[in-house]
Design a protein around this motif. Structure first.
Motif, PDB file in Angstrom:
ATOM      1  N   UNK A 244       0.571  -1.038  -0.005  1.00 32.80           N
ATOM      2  CA  UNK A 244       0.133   0.107   0.121  1.00 32.80           C
ATOM      3  C   UNK A 244       0.865   1.347   0.086  1.00 32.80           C
ATOM      4  N   UNK A 245       1.894   1.288   0.575  1.00 35.41           N
ATOM      5  CA  UNK A 245       2.678   2.367   0.869  1.00 35.41           C
ATOM      6  C   UNK A 245       3.728   2.662  -0.424  1.00 35.41           C
ATOM      7  N   UNK A 246       3.833   1.421  -1.037  1.00 34.92           N
ATOM      8  CA  UNK A 246       4.565   1.670  -2.407  1.00 34.92           C
ATOM      9  C   UNK A 246       3.737   2.262  -3.514  1.00 34.92           C
ATOM     10  N   UNK A 247       2.551   1.387  -3.437  1.00 33.29           N
ATOM     11  CA  UNK A 247       1.607   2.063  -4.355  1.00 33.29           C
ATOM     12  C   UNK A 247       1.165   3.683  -4.085  1.00 33.29           C
ATOM     13  N   UNK A 248       1.186   4.002  -3.038  1.00 34.31           N
ATOM     14  CA  UNK A 248       0.896   5.310  -2.633  1.00 34.31           C
ATOM     15  C   UNK A 248       2.185   6.508  -3.186  1.00 34.31           C
ATOM     16  N   UNK A 249       3.072   5.745  -2.965  1.00 30.98           N
ATOM     17  CA  UNK A 249       4.398   6.392  -3.384  1.00 30.98           C
ATOM     18  C   UNK A 249       4.439   6.647  -4.826  1.00 30.98           C
ATOM     19  N   UNK A 251       1.685   6.189  -6.837  1.00 32.03           N
ATOM     20  CA  UNK A 251       0.842   7.089  -7.462  1.00 32.03           C
ATOM     21  C   UNK A 251       1.000   8.659  -7.248  1.00 32.03           C
ATOM     22  N   UNK A 252       1.835   8.744  -6.165  1.00 26.08           N
ATOM     23  CA  UNK A 252       2.427  10.337  -5.945  1.00 26.08           C
ATOM     24  C   UNK A 252       3.220  10.812  -7.079  1.00 26.08           C
ATOM     25  N   UNK A 253       4.187   9.609  -7.443  1.00 25.21           N
ATOM     26  CA  UNK A 253       5.324  10.037  -8.194  1.00 25.21           C
ATOM     27  C   UNK A 253       4.547  10.243  -9.737  1.00 25.21           C
ATOM     28  N   UNK A 254       3.589   9.425  -9.960  1.00 18.40           N
ATOM     29  CA  UNK A 254       3.086   9.632 -11.457  1.00 18.40           C
ATOM     30  C   UNK A 254       2.389  10.883 -11.467  1.00 18.40           C
ATOM     31  N   UNK A 255       1.603  11.199 -10.488  1.00 17.31           N
ATOM     32  CA  UNK A 255       0.863  12.434 -10.429  1.00 17.31           C
ATOM     33  C   UNK A 255       1.927  13.551 -10.465  1.00 17.31           C
ATOM     34  N   UNK A 256       2.751  13.536  -9.695  1.00 12.46           N
ATOM     35  CA  UNK A 256       3.788  14.532 -10.075  1.00 12.46           C
ATOM     36  C   UNK A 256       4.437  14.854 -11.270  1.00 12.46           C
ATOM     37  N   UNK A 257       4.475  13.494 -12.055  1.00  9.76           N
ATOM     38  CA  UNK A 257       5.184  13.807 -13.456  1.00  9.76           C
ATOM     39  C   UNK A 257       4.114  14.211 -14.340  1.00  9.76           C
ATOM     40  N   UNK A 258       2.743  13.826 -14.213  1.00 16.03           N
ATOM     41  CA  UNK A 258       1.711  14.246 -14.932  1.00 16.03           C
ATOM     42  C   UNK A 258       1.575  15.914 -14.897  1.00 16.03           C
ATOM     43  N   UNK A 259       1.739  16.157 -13.577  1.00 13.97           N
ATOM     44  CA  UNK A 259       1.672  17.876 -13.265  1.00 13.97           C
ATOM     45  C   UNK A 259       2.828  18.435 -14.054  1.00 13.97           C
ATOM     46  N   UNK A 260       3.749  17.830 -14.001  1.00 11.78           N
ATOM     47  CA  UNK A 260       5.094  18.227 -14.483  1.00 11.78           C
ATOM     48  C   UNK A 260       4.927  18.440 -16.088  1.00 11.78           C
ATOM     49  N   UNK A 261       4.454  17.274 -16.722  1.00  8.71           N
ATOM     50  CA  UNK A 261       4.064  17.179 -17.985  1.00  8.71           C
ATOM     51  C   UNK A 261       2.946  18.221 -18.538  1.00  8.71           C
TER      52      UNK A 261
END
Lengths: 486, 276
Positions: A244-249, A251-261
């Motif tokens: 769960x912690x890894x998944x959260x991490x 998802x957070x990273x993917x969200x950050x990447x999407x925001x950056x894109x």
């Protein structure tokens, strides 16, 4: 005494059973047996003379039964009471063990508590608990003493092969290389593997001083079974938490990447608008001038030169946008590969750039005459133009741009373009070949570009089966090194 | 904890035992000495007294020697220790035959045996060494007193046997015999060596039962036991009870002392019973 004078005829003789039953219910088999035996012994001086007088017969048998009854009943009733108590205590301990194992305190501490509970429940002299840890060495807990696990020990053997080991007397067991101690009682020992669906998860080792009843050994085995299940449950819970912690991490990273894109795209649209607007404005302005007034031929020619230059710039932007659409679609560039004199190509591009950018100094230094490779000439030109263009854009006036080439193992060619520019921060290096990425820096705000060049370069190099990498140091410059196969 | 620390080899077997040869040797020597004592005792007189002393020494010294061999697994310098204990026994028996109070010399036997035990720390495994708690001593004495008192009450009520001490010297000699030979050798061999040996290899009740059966056999073969049926039945019951109590005390306390004291207390009562 109530029976005095009545002997075998007294029905009250059976009252001697009462204290035995009472003791059995209060203290178990040993108390019931002891009090029953005492009752029988106290009854004997009263009954035996009567038996002696009555002689062999039914009355004598009845008397003997009356003598033995308290002890026998005391033992049987006490045994049943012991079994019930032991079962209840075991169940209570199992529940407590499960509670401890699923608590949030650190696992080594939990295991110490569980070892203590097991020792108390089984009435053992010593208990050790070994639990295999997927992340590191096995965890070992012991009660009453802390213990360490030797890789050659009985516990390690049981853990490896998943078999149980029983010793009637540990001190006399020749399978163990231990100094012979001198305990006045036998040391019974049991090593039980804690087997889960994935094999042995650990080991429960128990030592008793003196007698080891069958029921206690069975209880230990039952406890090992429950422990294995509890450990597996605890591990699954732990794994779930990690997941769960890894998944959260992630998802957070993917969200950050999407925001950056998203941010990069917004910036890209702004840059594109600006890049398109500039030449269009120039085209509009100069063409209006030509149309609205009479312009001397020399000025008209200069205007036409500007119009030509801006239309070429517009063309380049459109080409880049087309490349972008291809990159977005994930379509590999279409190459027309043919034997190519790479040395001549590089030299021509360097000369062109040197002619246009007189403020910079270009050094072209091939190691030796380069072999011909199979490549798309246009694609290679665009790769070189992008790399040289970047080198010029990010280098100060008067800076040196060095282009080197050498033959690498396997017959391929390595080309390195090195500048003395502002360099790229280390944290930005992994993203430098991504789409829309323009490294933010106060020194590059005036530099024009869509942030697509290096992304295109990488796709073209990779389409040739080659690879590209970058090394850079802020303030000293960057080096782009690409390898093309033969 | 040795289960986690000691090197373990599941296929390792026990080395061949060295116990049989010395055990058979001791048993044969014991039988030969008993036989020799019988021969000497035949004509009576001084030789007869010596013969009886040799018989007693052979029997109880043999038991002690067998126990020592079993406890030491046939290893170690057990012969000098056995010789010293047997010598003390012989001196005690000879003195008891030659003087009314001479039997008190047998009281030295447990002292000598205890001193010899100190040379073999492994004898703690049979409960012959190590501390004995006061409550174990009290319980042992109480058990022996209870059984002895029960014997007196039951036999006097049932069979009309009387309880008396006709000669103090005789009673003291008999008691010294129980302390230095009878109870000592029985506890040493049956509850010490044999019970411990079997208990370590199996359960308590099997070990206690077998040791009790052998102990009863020893007493039933004893010519000093009154030959009447009720006396033999009584002996069977009380000696079995005494043996089982001894085994329980040995297992509970880890020491031979409480059972030994129980046996002494029981025999102290028994010696006051006038059978017949």
């Amino acid at each position: 005494m109530v029976m005095e004078g009545r002997g075998l005829d007294s029905p009250l003789r059976h009252l001697y059973v009462a204290p035995a039953l009472w003791a059995a219910l209060r203290g178990g088999a040993s108390a019931g047996g002891f009090v029953g035996l005492m009752a029988g012994l106290f009854l004997a001086p009263l009954l035996l003379p009567a038996i002696e007088r009555a002689g062999a017969g039914a009355q004598a048998v009845d008397g003997v039964v009356a003598l033995g009854a308290p002890g026998l009943l005391g033992v049987i009733a006490g045994h049943l009471r012991d079994q019930a108590h032991a079962g209840a205590r075991r169940l209570e301990s199992l529940l407590e063990i499960q509670r401890r194992l699923t608590s949030s305190v650190p696992l080594p501490q939990r295991l110490d508590e569980v070892a203590r509970l097991i020792r108390e429940c089984l009435g053992a002299h010593g208990v050790a608990l070994v639990v295999q840890s997927p992340e590191g060495p096995a965890l070992v807990a012991g009660d009453p003493h802390a213990v360490v696990l030797s890789p050659r020990s009985a516990a390690a053997w049981s853990l490896a092969v998943g078999e149980k080991m029983y010793s009637r007397d540990l001190e006399g067991d020749t399978r163990l290389e231990a100094p012979r101690a001198s305990s006045p009682m036998p040391v019974r020992a049991l090593v039980l593997p804690l087997t889960t669906g994935e094999g042995p998860a650990g080991v429960l080792a128990v030592e008793w001083l003196g007698e080891l009843p069958q029921s206690t050994a069975a209880a230990a085995e039952e406890m090992a079974l429950h422990l294995a299940l509890s450990i597996e449950n605890a591990r699954l819970t732990l794994r779930q938490r990690h997941f769960a912690a890894e998944l959260e991490e992630r998802v957070e990273a993917a969200t950050r990447r999407l925001r950056a894109v998203d941010h990069a795209k917004s910036e890209f649209i702004s840059v594109v608008s600006h890049e398109l607007r500039t030449p269009i404005t120039a085209l509009e302005g100069f063409s209006e001038l030509l149309l609205s007034r009479a312009v001397p031929p020399e000025r008209a020619r200069r205007f036409l030169d500007h119009i030509h230059a801006e239309s070429r710039r517009l063309g380049r932007i459109v080409t880049e946008l087309l490349d972008l659409s291809r990159l977005e679609a994930g379509v590999a560039p279409v190459l027309e590969r043919e034997p190519l004199d790479l040395g001549a190509h590089v030299e021509r591009q360097v000369e062109l750039f040197a002619g246009v950018h007189a403020a910079h100094r270009f050094h072209w230094a091939p190691e030796r005459p380069l072999p011909a490779i199979r490549a798309d000439a246009d694609a290679i030109d665009r790769v070189l133009q992008n790399l040289l263009s970047n080198a010029v854009k990010y280098s100060p006036r008067g800076g040196v741009v060095r282009v080197e080439a050498r033959v690498v193992e396997g017959g391929g060619v390595e080309i390195a373009v090195t500048d003395e520019g502002i360099g790229i921060p280390a944290e930005a290096l992994p993203r430098v070949f991504d789409k829309y990425v323009r490294i933010p820096s106060p020194e590059t705000t005036t530099v024009r570009g869509l942030g697509l060049g290096l992304s295109l370069v990488r796709s073209l190099v990779e389409a040739h089966g080659g690879r590209i990498e970058v090394t850079s140091e802020v303030g000293k410059g960057s080096c782009f090194r690409l390898v093309l196969p033969p | 904890m040795e289960l986690l620390t000691a090197p373990f080899e599941p296929a390792r077997r026990a080395p061949p035992t060295a116990i049989w040869r010395p055990l058979v040797g001791v048993s044969l020597a014991m039988l030969a000495a008993v036989g020799m004592g019988r021969v000497l005792a035949g004509p009576g007189g001084l030789a007869g007294e010596i013969g009886l002393a040799v018989q007693g020494t052979a029997l109880h010294g043999g038991f002690i020697a067998q126990g020592l061999v079993l406890a030491l697994d046939g290893h170690g310098a057990w012969r000098p220790a056995v010789l010293r204990v047997t010598g003390t026994l012989l001196a005690g028996f000879l003195l008891s035959r030659l003087s009314p109070w001479g039997g008190l010399a047998l009281l030295a036997v447990p002292v000598v045996l205890r001193r010899e035990c100190r040379g073999f720390p492994v004898l703690a495994r049979i409960g012959a060494l190590g501390p004995t708690r006061r409550r174990h001593v009290v319980i042992g004495l109480a058990a022996g007193v209870f059984l002895g008192a029960h014997l007196l009450v039951t036999s006097s009520r049932t069979f009309g046997y009387s309880v008396s001490v006709p000669s103090l010297a005789g009673y003291a000699t008999a008691l010294a015999y129980d302390v230095g030979a009878n109870a000592l050798s029985a506890e040493w061999l049956f509850r010490g060596a044999l019970f411990s040996h079997w208990w370590r290899r199996g359960g308590f009740w099997g070990a206690a039962g077998t040791a009790t059966a052998l102990s009863l056999t020893r007493y039933l073969l004893d010519p000093a036991l009154p030959p009447t049926a009720e006396a033999r039945a009584g002996a069977l019951f009380y000696l079995a009870a005494l043996s089982l109590v001894g085994a329980l005390l040995r297992a509970w306390s880890g020491s031979l002392v409480p059972g030994y004291l129980a046996a002494i207390a029981f025999f102290a009562a028994y010696r006051t019973l006038v059978v017949g």
